[in-house]
Design a protein around this motif. Sequence first.
Motif, PDB file in Angstrom:
ATOM      1  N   VAL A  39      -7.749   9.803  -6.671  1.00 11.36           N
ATOM      2  CA  VAL A  39      -8.575  10.052  -5.484  1.00 11.36           C
ATOM      3  C   VAL A  39      -9.549  11.215  -5.644  1.00 11.36           C
ATOM      4  O   VAL A  39     -10.647  11.185  -5.081  1.00 11.36           O
TER       5      VAL A  39
ATOM      6  N   TRP B  22       0.260   5.841   0.502  1.00 12.39           N
ATOM      7  CA  TRP B  22      -0.614   7.012   0.529  1.00 12.39           C
ATOM      8  C   TRP B  22       0.217   8.238   0.868  1.00 12.39           C
ATOM      9  O   TRP B  22       1.293   8.136   1.427  1.00 12.39           O
ATOM     10  N   ASP B  23      -0.314   9.377   0.496  1.00  9.12           N
ATOM     11  CA  ASP B  23       0.400  10.633   0.651  1.00  9.12           C
ATOM     12  C   ASP B  23      -0.272  11.476   1.723  1.00  9.12           C
ATOM     13  O   ASP B  23      -1.490  11.667   1.695  1.00  9.12           O
TER      14      ASP B  23
ATOM     15  N   ARG C   3      -2.375  16.420   0.954  1.00  6.99           N
ATOM     16  CA  ARG C   3      -3.653  16.342   0.247  1.00  6.99           C
ATOM     17  C   ARG C   3      -3.897  17.676  -0.429  1.00  6.99           C
ATOM     18  O   ARG C   3      -3.940  18.716   0.228  1.00  6.99           O
TER      19      ARG C   3
ATOM     20  N   GLN D  61       0.853  -1.185   0.000  1.00  4.65           N
ATOM     21  CA  GLN D  61       0.000   0.000   0.000  1.00  4.65           C
ATOM     22  C   GLN D  61       0.887   1.233   0.000  1.00  4.65           C
ATOM     23  O   GLN D  61       2.053   1.177   0.404  1.00  4.65           O
TER      24      GLN D  61
ATOM     25  N   SER E  19      -5.554   2.874   2.108  1.00  5.94           N
ATOM     26  CA  SER E  19      -5.689   2.492   0.701  1.00  5.94           C
ATOM     27  C   SER E  19      -6.019   3.688  -0.179  1.00  5.94           C
ATOM     28  O   SER E  19      -6.390   4.765   0.289  1.00  5.94           O
ATOM     29  N   ASN E  20      -5.925   3.470  -1.482  1.00  3.50           N
ATOM     30  CA  ASN E  20      -6.320   4.483  -2.451  1.00  3.50           C
ATOM     31  C   ASN E  20      -7.802   4.817  -2.304  1.00  3.50           C
ATOM     32  O   ASN E  20      -8.208   5.975  -2.425  1.00  3.50           O
TER      33      ASN E  20
ATOM     34  N   GLY F 273      -8.277   7.198   0.316  1.00  2.00           N
ATOM     35  CA  GLY F 273      -7.874   8.515  -0.149  1.00  2.00           C
ATOM     36  C   GLY F 273      -9.007   9.244  -0.852  1.00  2.00           C
ATOM     37  O   GLY F 273      -9.173  10.459  -0.694  1.00  2.00           O
TER      38      GLY F 273
END
Length: 547
Positions: free
Chosen positions: A435, A195-196, A199, A193, A351-352, A355
């Motif tokens: 996303v 994620w950033d 945002r 996995q 997870s995406n 997001g």
Amino acid sequence: MRHQTALAAAAITAGLAVSMSAPATATTARTAPPSPSPSPKAAAASADRLVAARAAAVHASPKDDIVRRGVTTGAGGLQYVAYDRTHAGLPVRGGDFVVTTDAAGNVLGTTVNQSAPIEVSTTPKVAAAKAGTVSRGRLAKPTRTSAPALTVLAEATGTGRLVYETVVDGTNADGRPSRLHVLVDAKTGKVAQQWDEVRDVDDDRSYYHGGSQQPTNIATTASGGTFSMRDPGRPGISCGNQSGTVYSGSDDAWGNAGGSNLETACVDAMRGAQAEFDMAKGWLERNGLTGTGRGWPMRVGLNQANAYWNGSYANFGRNSSGTRQATPTDVVAHELGHGIFQVTPGGSGGSNEKGGLNESTGDIFGALTEWYLNEPRVSEQISGTTALLNYDPPDYLVGEEVDLVGRGPIRNMPNPSAISGHPNCYSSSVPRMEVHAAAGVQNHWFYLLAEGSNANDPGNGRPNSSTCNGTSITGVGVQKAGRIFMETLNLKTTTWTHTTARRASLTAVLNLVRVGKATCTDFTTTRAAWTAVSVPASSGEPTTCTG
């Protein structure tokens, strides 16, 4: 223009657990008067007893330790006790859960995503250095990488997965800042996995709140003859430049209403943040943006057609033509809404699909704040850059006032498909979508919940909205929809999908019915709105409400 000047978690015994997941069949909701004085201590004590007595319900293994994170108070005195767990001494991502109580501390239910106890070897087959190399390769220009940390990934199904978690700071392929979390499978060396934390929206004289003819009064701090853009009554809210220096000066007059003026951008940002803080308290019964009475700092002057949340503050740029700063109400509240998503149980990583739900959360808080402010629908421009009676009136469009990239709004909640590639309806492809596009499904659900399918008031920001199944829905109103959504976030866990959000929202409505803050009609509408955007029912979700 003004010159800038510098300015307990309680451990629970190993192997213990939590109670009942959301009921699989009928659920009876009884109405009871809310207590005026919620007791976090009573909530924590009741939840701890439940956890200690019901290990099987939270799928705890003998190697698990369960730790209470804190208690958050919601609408009607509802209280949410959040827990994390470790397994064999390693943190468990996705092993968190929430116990809900009423104001007196009586347990109402729980949200747990694990379906089985963790049973996984904690001996890696891939070296940490290899995991670090794989993680750095996910960014175009990595500048700093944390040491890979062994972690257990608890997925909704299965018995767990051993991974390395690494945080990589730098910039991505399009030059935007990134703080990327990468989970590398400790057995195969492949990315499990990522994620950033950053945002973005790719999504006193103000620009968006009255312009040059209508001064905007923002709360600032005075000390020793110096004024600064720090809110004295809403702790944590401030605004400054790109270095984080809060704007300050010798008087309390800020900005010039110009679209390129950064002090004006801070006037708009402060106005939006202060309104969101007040909306959270007045409409959602939340203690500030953080849930603990605080907000977050903001920065302006980012030299990008963008705005973003980086995990600790919101940063705002300008539109692509450089004529307006990206600080209208909905954009400011969107970025701070990411902060709310981050600090509610379950956090923002994952997870995406999660997001996409995070992006939708920002949009929902943007809409809520616009409707709370309820500014007039007038807008006139002088010389293209100075605003006269320019406002950001309430609607369910995102970023239409800033015109970020010259194409109007960047998202449309009543009709997501009005923006190319954004779906109105859930399908198997949504969890893998970019996303911002994936935000469309939950945005559409929220609009149907708030305004229904036949609001028929487009001139006032409430157009009709087609359902995916051809049904007609009558909305519950934006304030009540916001309250339902906030209580849903208070039930969030690390593993968060459209189906778990649907299940949690139905549990949230039933909890609100119990404390007299919602009705069974609201329950029916919440469920109908999810069905109307094609999000299927999930195993164990409530099916019946009797008030």
